[in-house]
Design a protein around this motif. Structure first.
Motif, PDB file in Angstrom:
ATOM      1  N   LEU A 429      -3.537   1.477  -1.385  1.00  0.00           N
ATOM      2  CA  LEU A 429      -3.958   1.373  -0.496  1.00  0.00           C
ATOM      3  C   LEU A 429      -2.479   1.522  -0.247  1.00  0.00           C
ATOM      4  O   LEU A 429      -1.641   0.923  -0.638  1.00  0.00           O
ATOM      5  N   ALA A 433      -1.948   1.511   5.624  1.00  0.00           N
ATOM      6  CA  ALA A 433      -3.301   0.813   5.348  1.00  0.00           C
ATOM      7  C   ALA A 433      -3.423  -0.860   5.315  1.00  0.00           C
ATOM      8  O   ALA A 433      -3.660  -1.632   5.114  1.00  0.00           O
ATOM      9  N   SER A 434      -2.578  -1.378   3.935  1.00  0.00           N
ATOM     10  CA  SER A 434      -2.259  -2.743   3.924  1.00  0.00           C
ATOM     11  C   SER A 434      -1.614  -3.150   4.845  1.00  0.00           C
ATOM     12  O   SER A 434      -2.299  -4.686   5.199  1.00  0.00           O
ATOM     13  N   VAL A 447     -10.413  -0.569   7.109  1.00  0.00           N
ATOM     14  CA  VAL A 447     -10.310   0.223   6.362  1.00  0.00           C
ATOM     15  C   VAL A 447     -11.262   0.474   4.885  1.00  0.00           C
ATOM     16  O   VAL A 447     -11.191   0.762   4.443  1.00  0.00           O
ATOM     17  N   ALA A 448     -11.807  -1.208   4.750  1.00  0.00           N
ATOM     18  CA  ALA A 448     -12.615  -1.008   3.485  1.00  0.00           C
ATOM     19  C   ALA A 448     -14.490  -0.406   3.552  1.00  0.00           C
ATOM     20  O   ALA A 448     -14.889   0.308   2.400  1.00  0.00           O
ATOM     21  N   ALA A 451     -12.028   2.653   1.488  1.00  0.00           N
ATOM     22  CA  ALA A 451     -11.441   1.784   1.211  1.00  0.00           C
ATOM     23  C   ALA A 451     -13.058   1.230  -0.774  1.00  0.00           C
ATOM     24  O   ALA A 451     -12.713   1.461  -1.611  1.00  0.00           O
ATOM     25  N   LEU A 455     -13.019  -4.473  -1.391  1.00  0.00           N
ATOM     26  CA  LEU A 455     -12.422  -5.235  -0.154  1.00  0.00           C
ATOM     27  C   LEU A 455     -12.461  -5.484   0.566  1.00  0.00           C
ATOM     28  O   LEU A 455     -12.121  -7.119   0.816  1.00  0.00           O
TER      29      LEU A 455
END
Length: 499
Positions: A429, A433-434, A447-448, A451, A455
């Motif tokens: 990431l 995004a983090s 985000v997951a 990703a 996550l």
């Protein structure tokens, strides 16, 4: 006034309180729909949530003082009209700023309604035993309102647009206005506080700054803005208290705190509000984001807290008459504390059955609010009912803010600690995004979607872990408050004997 008319008047007061309390929790469900429609920025979303409590807390003292002088029924009806007009005005809103303005106007109406309802209960029920029972139903209404907000909000949002979360107030306010004029007698203080513009300004500045400082620190940590606002709050409130102490009939009778019983009741109200609001906030997020339940399902899942509050609140005065008010006040806080500790002690993965048991304990503990209100209102003479009501309502507002800011911030800190930036970077990431993942579970789940499910599992586990630690902190705070109230409350405190 006949007994039936008196209890009908109580029903009007409880109905109006129900709507005002519901409005404190209903926006949390409507906010995603508002964001999708109006595209507010992060700061604008924050103000949508915060401005209601800021205005409400800031105007409580002023509204109660004006009600003592102008007439509490007049102030109540004016509050109904303001609240209803603000709710209708949402139909004209087409921007985030408009929603913020509507929420601010709702705060004005709420500040006029809330202390007036409590003062009117004191005026309607001169018999201390009947008053204690009436305050039991008043306390139950507050518990129900906090839980019904998510339920009604969820049902409305599944069927209608986000505007419905505001418009639901309109018919209730219209009926309440007519019923208040027909059923409630006019009531005012025979010794109203001195009209003091400087004290009024100091109270507004102090309360708004205090609520803002707590909220800001909870969301952003200790920084110059939070510390500066806190200094302003303390300075304004100290000057306000000193000015009130220098006058024989001040705008707020702070001398009421000389009574240990009054102070014990106020501490109970403050800490019970901390527990109730924090539990609703954190557990509603867990139900929706971790369990994946809809807003309506989540609202219904929170119902055990309201049911326990409804059952225990009317029973609390009778229990206090049998065993004494002090054990009920301290015991209610201790039971609520055990509810929080249960969340920490339950094994992971956390189950809804365990959460429901926790909610029952927190709701049962809130039943002591009935006795706390009786201790506060019975400990104040009729002429100072407005001051007593303003102090109690302020404790609810500040307690709710502290619950969200302190316990919510602790949960957020634990959540972020379980998702270190270096581990997220190692998982591929980028910094943006983090940051989204570590900011909130909702952001992490978005985000997951890109990703991968790993996550999502990691983030939901971190959130559940943070909930457990918030439960530990909340439980310890509640148990400490129980010990303090046991020390403060006189051994022979009898809330059925008041003025």
């Amino acid at each position: 006034m006949s007994s039936s008319k008196r209890w009908a008047g109580l029903a009007v007061l409880c109905a109006s309180l129900l709507v005002v309390v519901m409005d404190m929790t209903i926006l949390s469900l409507a906010l995603p729909a508002i964001a999708a429609d109006l595209r507010p920025g992060a700061v604008e979303q924050l103000w949508m949530v915060d401005v209601y409590a800021l205005v409400l807390a800031g105007l409580l003292v002023t509204a109660s003082a004006l009600g003592d002088r102008w007439g509490r029924r007049r102030m109540l009806v004016a509050g109904f009209a303001t609240f209803g007009a603000a709710s209708v005005a949402v139909l004209l809103v087409d921007s985030p700023e408009g929603v913020i303005a509507v929420r601010a106007l709702l705060g004005v109406g709420g500040a006029m309604i809330m202390p007036s309802t409590l003062s009117m209960v004191r005026a309607l029920f001169t018999d201390p035993r009947q008053r204690a029972t009436a305050l039991g139903w008043w306390g139950a209404t507050a518990a129900v309102g906090a839980a019904l907000g998510p339920i009604i909000g969820g049902a409305l949002l599944e069927a209608f647009s986000w505007h419905s979360a505001f418009l639901v107030n309109v018919p209730v306010m219209a009926v309440a206005m007519v019923a208040a004029l027909l059923l409630l007698p006019e009531s005012r203080s025979d010794r109203p506080g001195t009209l003091d513009p400087l004290a009024t300004v100091l109270s507004v500045v102090g309360m708004v700054a205090l609520v803002y400082a707590v909220k800001h620190t909870g969301e952003h940590g200790v920084d110059a803005e939070g510390v500066g606002t806190a200094v302003v709050a303390v300075a304004a409130l100290v000057l306000f208290v000193r000015r009130c102490l220098a006058q024989p009939d001040p705008v707020l009778e702070v001398r009421l705190f000389r009574s240990r019983a009054f102070t014990a009741g106020t501490v109970t109200a403050l800490c019970t509000s901390i527990a109730s609001i924090a539990a609703l906030l954190l557990l509603s997020q867990w139900l929706q984001l971790v369990r994946g339940w809809s807003p309506l399902e989540s609202g219904l899942a929170l119902l055990p807290m309201a049911v326990a509050g409804v059952v225990c609140s009317p029973l609390a005065p009778a229990l206090a008459e049998r065993i004494g008010a002090r054990p009920v006040l301290a015991g209610g806080l201790a039971v609520g504390g055990l509810g929080f500790l249960l969340v920490f002690l339950l094994p992971e993965p956390l189950s809804y059955v365990g959460v429901a048991a926790s909610l029952v304990l927190v709701g049962a503990g809130s039943g002591s609010l009935a006795v706390a209100s009786a201790a506060i209102m019975s400990g104040a003479p009729e002429s100072k009912a407005g001051s007593a009501a303003a102090i109690e309502e302020s404790s609810y507002e500040i307690g709710g803010v502290l619950g969200v800011a302190v316990l919510g911030s602790l949960a957020a800190a634990v959540y972020r600690a379980d998702l270190p930036a270096r581990d997220l970077a190692a998982a591929g990431l980028d910094a943006e995004a983090s940051g989204v993942v570590r900011d909130s579970l909702g952001g992490a789940l978005e985000v997951a979607d890109v990703a991968g499910p790993g996550l999502a599992a990691q983030a939901t586990e971190a959130f559940t872990h943070s909930l457990a630690w918030a439960g530990l902190a909340g439980g310890l705070v509640m148990l400490a408050a129980a010990a303090l109230v046991w020390w403060l409350a006189p051994r022979d405190l009898d809330v059925s004997a008041g003025h």
